[in-house]
Design a protein around this motif. Structure first.
Motif, PDB file in Angstrom:
ATOM      1  N   LEU A  98       0.820  -1.213   0.000  1.00 51.63           N
ATOM      2  CA  LEU A  98       0.000   0.000   0.000  1.00 51.63           C
ATOM      3  C   LEU A  98       0.852   1.260   0.000  1.00 51.63           C
ATOM      4  O   LEU A  98       0.470   2.287  -0.561  1.00 51.63           O
ATOM      5  N   GLU A  99       2.002   1.182   0.660  1.00 53.57           N
ATOM      6  CA  GLU A  99       2.810   2.381   0.916  1.00 53.57           C
ATOM      7  C   GLU A  99       3.837   2.593  -0.186  1.00 53.57           C
ATOM      8  O   GLU A  99       4.719   1.739  -0.399  1.00 53.57           O
ATOM      9  N   PRO A 100       3.764   3.773  -0.868  1.00 57.74           N
ATOM     10  CA  PRO A 100       4.757   4.038  -1.924  1.00 57.74           C
ATOM     11  C   PRO A 100       6.193   3.920  -1.411  1.00 57.74           C
ATOM     12  O   PRO A 100       7.070   3.433  -2.122  1.00 57.74           O
ATOM     13  N   ARG A 101       6.416   4.309  -0.143  1.00 57.13           N
ATOM     14  CA  ARG A 101       7.788   4.263   0.389  1.00 57.13           C
ATOM     15  C   ARG A 101       8.334   2.833   0.391  1.00 57.13           C
ATOM     16  O   ARG A 101       9.469   2.583  -0.024  1.00 57.13           O
ATOM     17  N   TRP A 102       7.517   1.874   0.855  1.00 55.85           N
ATOM     18  CA  TRP A 102       7.992   0.489   0.919  1.00 55.85           C
ATOM     19  C   TRP A 102       8.009  -0.136  -0.475  1.00 55.85           C
ATOM     20  O   TRP A 102       8.921  -0.905  -0.800  1.00 55.85           O
ATOM     21  N   ALA A 103       7.017   0.194  -1.294  1.00 55.67           N
ATOM     22  CA  ALA A 103       6.987  -0.374  -2.656  1.00 55.67           C
ATOM     23  C   ALA A 103       8.220   0.091  -3.444  1.00 55.67           C
ATOM     24  O   ALA A 103       8.840  -0.695  -4.175  1.00 55.67           O
ATOM     25  N   ASP A 104       8.598   1.374  -3.276  1.00 50.89           N
ATOM     26  CA  ASP A 104       9.797   1.881  -3.980  1.00 50.89           C
ATOM     27  C   ASP A 104      11.047   1.148  -3.498  1.00 50.89           C
ATOM     28  O   ASP A 104      11.934   0.810  -4.291  1.00 50.89           O
ATOM     29  N   LEU A 105      11.107   0.898  -2.173  1.00 51.12           N
ATOM     30  CA  LEU A 105      12.273   0.165  -1.649  1.00 51.12           C
ATOM     31  C   LEU A 105      12.296  -1.269  -2.195  1.00 51.12           C
ATOM     32  O   LEU A 105      13.368  -1.807  -2.505  1.00 51.12           O
ATOM     33  N   ALA A 106      11.119  -1.882  -2.312  1.00 53.42           N
ATOM     34  CA  ALA A 106      11.066  -3.244  -2.863  1.00 53.42           C
ATOM     35  C   ALA A 106      11.575  -3.238  -4.310  1.00 53.42           C
ATOM     36  O   ALA A 106      12.333  -4.130  -4.715  1.00 53.42           O
ATOM     37  N   ARG A 107      11.191  -2.190  -5.082  1.00 50.62           N
ATOM     38  CA  ARG A 107      11.688  -2.107  -6.476  1.00 50.62           C
ATOM     39  C   ARG A 107      13.206  -1.928  -6.481  1.00 50.62           C
ATOM     40  O   ARG A 107      13.915  -2.570  -7.269  1.00 50.62           O
ATOM     41  N   ALA A 108      13.692  -1.071  -5.592  1.00 46.42           N
ATOM     42  CA  ALA A 108      15.152  -0.839  -5.529  1.00 46.42           C
ATOM     43  C   ALA A 108      15.860  -2.143  -5.155  1.00 46.42           C
ATOM     44  O   ALA A 108      16.923  -2.474  -5.708  1.00 46.42           O
ATOM     45  N   ASN A 109      15.278  -2.901  -4.240  1.00 48.16           N
ATOM     46  CA  ASN A 109      15.897  -4.174  -3.831  1.00 48.16           C
ATOM     47  C   ASN A 109      15.904  -5.176  -4.980  1.00 48.16           C
ATOM     48  O   ASN A 109      16.881  -5.921  -5.166  1.00 48.16           O
ATOM     49  N   LEU A 110      14.814  -5.192  -5.753  1.00 47.19           N
ATOM     50  CA  LEU A 110      14.772  -6.128  -6.886  1.00 47.19           C
ATOM     51  C   LEU A 110      15.834  -5.764  -7.927  1.00 47.19           C
ATOM     52  O   LEU A 110      16.513  -6.647  -8.476  1.00 47.19           O
ATOM     53  N   ALA A 111      15.986  -4.449  -8.182  1.00 44.60           N
ATOM     54  CA  ALA A 111      16.998  -4.017  -9.161  1.00 44.60           C
ATOM     55  C   ALA A 111      18.391  -4.396  -8.646  1.00 44.60           C
ATOM     56  O   ALA A 111      19.254  -4.883  -9.393  1.00 44.60           O
ATOM     57  N   HIS A 112      18.597  -4.194  -7.337  1.00 47.00           N
ATOM     58  CA  HIS A 112      19.889  -4.460  -6.712  1.00 47.00           C
ATOM     59  C   HIS A 112      20.246  -5.952  -6.806  1.00 47.00           C
ATOM     60  O   HIS A 112      21.357  -6.328  -7.186  1.00 47.00           O
ATOM     61  N   VAL A 113      19.292  -6.803  -6.484  1.00 42.47           N
ATOM     62  CA  VAL A 113      19.575  -8.236  -6.447  1.00 42.47           C
ATOM     63  C   VAL A 113      19.740  -8.793  -7.867  1.00 42.47           C
ATOM     64  O   VAL A 113      20.507  -9.730  -8.103  1.00 42.47           O
ATOM     65  N   ARG A 114      19.054  -8.178  -8.798  1.00 46.28           N
ATOM     66  CA  ARG A 114      19.193  -8.579 -10.207  1.00 46.28           C
ATOM     67  C   ARG A 114      20.627  -8.272 -10.663  1.00 46.28           C
ATOM     68  O   ARG A 114      21.281  -9.096 -11.286  1.00 46.28           O
ATOM     69  N   ALA A 115      21.102  -7.055 -10.282  1.00 41.29           N
ATOM     70  CA  ALA A 115      22.483  -6.668 -10.649  1.00 41.29           C
ATOM     71  C   ALA A 115      23.493  -7.590  -9.960  1.00 41.29           C
ATOM     72  O   ALA A 115      24.586  -7.820 -10.468  1.00 41.29           O
ATOM     73  N   ALA A 116      23.102  -8.133  -8.794  1.00 44.05           N
ATOM     74  CA  ALA A 116      24.008  -9.027  -8.048  1.00 44.05           C
ATOM     75  C   ALA A 116      23.936 -10.467  -8.548  1.00 44.05           C
ATOM     76  O   ALA A 116      24.599 -11.343  -7.988  1.00 44.05           O
ATOM     77  N   GLY A 117      23.121 -10.705  -9.574  1.00 41.69           N
ATOM     78  CA  GLY A 117      23.138 -12.038 -10.193  1.00 41.69           C
ATOM     79  C   GLY A 117      21.888 -12.882 -10.037  1.00 41.69           C
ATOM     80  O   GLY A 117      21.870 -14.032 -10.477  1.00 41.69           O
ATOM     81  N   ALA A 118      20.831 -12.334  -9.410  1.00 47.28           N
ATOM     82  CA  ALA A 118      19.604 -13.133  -9.277  1.00 47.28           C
ATOM     83  C   ALA A 118      19.049 -13.430 -10.670  1.00 47.28           C
ATOM     84  O   ALA A 118      19.067 -12.562 -11.552  1.00 47.28           O
TER      85      ALA A 118
END
Ligand SMILES: C[S@@+](CC[C@H](N)C(=O)[O-])C[C@H]1O[C@@H](n2cnc3c(N)ncnc32)[C@H](O)[C@@H]1O
Length: 319
Positions: free
Chosen positions: A82-102
């Motif tokens: 529901l919260e844009p703040r947490w959803a944005d962090l989740a997107r940032a985490n997905l981008a980060h983990v993808r760059a790390a090889g996920a």
């Protein structure tokens, strides 16, 4: 199963502290969320209950722990918060983990999970292999603390949000009603035979221990899901025969204060992991009633006992 670890119902999910579990896989801002799931819990559930290439959903995804761990394990993932703040962090985490090889892919939708089907579109109906989520309960959870000159210990990032629609802020009845809607949506998105995992810690409200796992089970059953397993995820490390406690400042503080008032509370060292299954064919209301009926002659262990009198209410903190 010869070379595999035994599939036990107790999961050793805190062999490392939460911060060490996230290092390198999560962006630093992730610490701001006050009720994150331990990555090892999500990881254990995803490895146990889904296969690479399958789709994993978290309808209340916070900073995206389920999504990150799913993509690390080669699953695809979709999350809602529901919260844009947490959803944005989740997107940032997905981008980060993808760059790390996920190897899996993930996406996050900002919105109210009570409208899951509208948010995720009809194309996901019946496509999800596994749902892993930790519902919010209680507005007071843990957070960060700082000792500031002249102000003593200052607490911050200790609530989900100020949005009254956030289920972390609503009363118990409203929470259960909302979860009923969310689980009904999950049921539709799950494929027949797909699994749904809910995690919950012992929780107190107005001095009473709330049977939240029981409420979650009844709510899931009413949504047409069938209880499948009940596990315990450890929040303490194991070192030989010793349990290594990893309490937050807030947990310790609450338990110390309760004990000073004469209430022998304990630091929560485990999380209930409830697993449900979408049946292959719809369950009739008759079958559901039969499953819910207590077997004759069974005496509930708490029958005839006084309700427990315990410590101060508060949502139990997560890691
Ligand atoms: C216990 S936290 C989940 C944390 C997550 N497992 C993680 O590791 O970050 C519950 C989340 O539910 C979200 N939430 C509360 N009400 C919601 C709603 N109506 N729809 C979607 N998300 C909601 C909160 O913002 C919070 O991030």
């Amino acid at each position: 199963m010869a070379d595999q670890p035994l599939p036990l119902s107790v999961w050793p999910t805190a062999q490392q502290p939460a911060s060490a579990q996230r290092t390198g896989w999560y962006v630093p801002g992730s610490t701001a969320h006050p009720a994150k799931m331990l990555p090892a819990i999500a990881r254990h559930a995803i490895a146990a209950y889904s296969q690479p290439g399958e789709l994993v959903l978290d309808p209340m995804c916070g900073i995206g722990t389920t999504l990150v761990e799913a993509t690390r394990l080669g699953r695809d993932a979709v999350g809602v918060d529901l919260e844009p703040r947490w959803a944005d962090l989740a997107r940032a985490n997905l981008a980060h983990v993808r760059a790390a090889g996920a190897t899996g892919s993930g996406r996050v939708v900002t919105g109210d999970a009570r409208r899951l089907l509208n948010l995720l579109g009809p194309e996901l109906t019946g496509q999800v292999a596994l749902v892993v989520t930790s519902p919010p309960y209680g507005s007071s959870v843990h957070g960060q603390v700082d000792a500031r000159p002249g102000q003593g210990v200052v607490k911050y990032d200790n609530a989900y949000s100020t949005d009254r629609a956030n289920l972390g802020r609503v009363g118990q009845q409203a929470l259960v009603a909302a979860l009923a809607e969310i689980l009904a949506g999950c049921h539709q998105l799950l494929r027949p035979g797909g699994l749904l995992v809910l995690t919950a810690r012992p929780w107190r409200r107005r001095e009473q221990l709330v049977d939240f796992p029981g409420q979650l089970t009844r709510t899931a059953e009413a949504a047409g899901l069938v209880p499948f397993e009940r596990n315990v995820a450890l929040l303490v490390g194991l070192n030989g025969a010793r349990l290594v406690g990893r309490p937050s400042f807030f947990q310790l503080d609450r338990v110390r204060k309760a004990r000073a008032r004469g209430l022998p509370l304990r630091i929560i060292a485990h999380e209930d992991v409830l697993v449900f299954r979408r049946p292959q064919k719809p369950v009739s209301s008759r079958e559901l009633k039969d499953a819910q009926r207590e077997p004759e002659g069974l005496v509930r262990p708490d029958a005839g006992m006084d309700p427990p009198v315990e410590g101060k209410p508060a949502g139990e903190p997560r890691a």
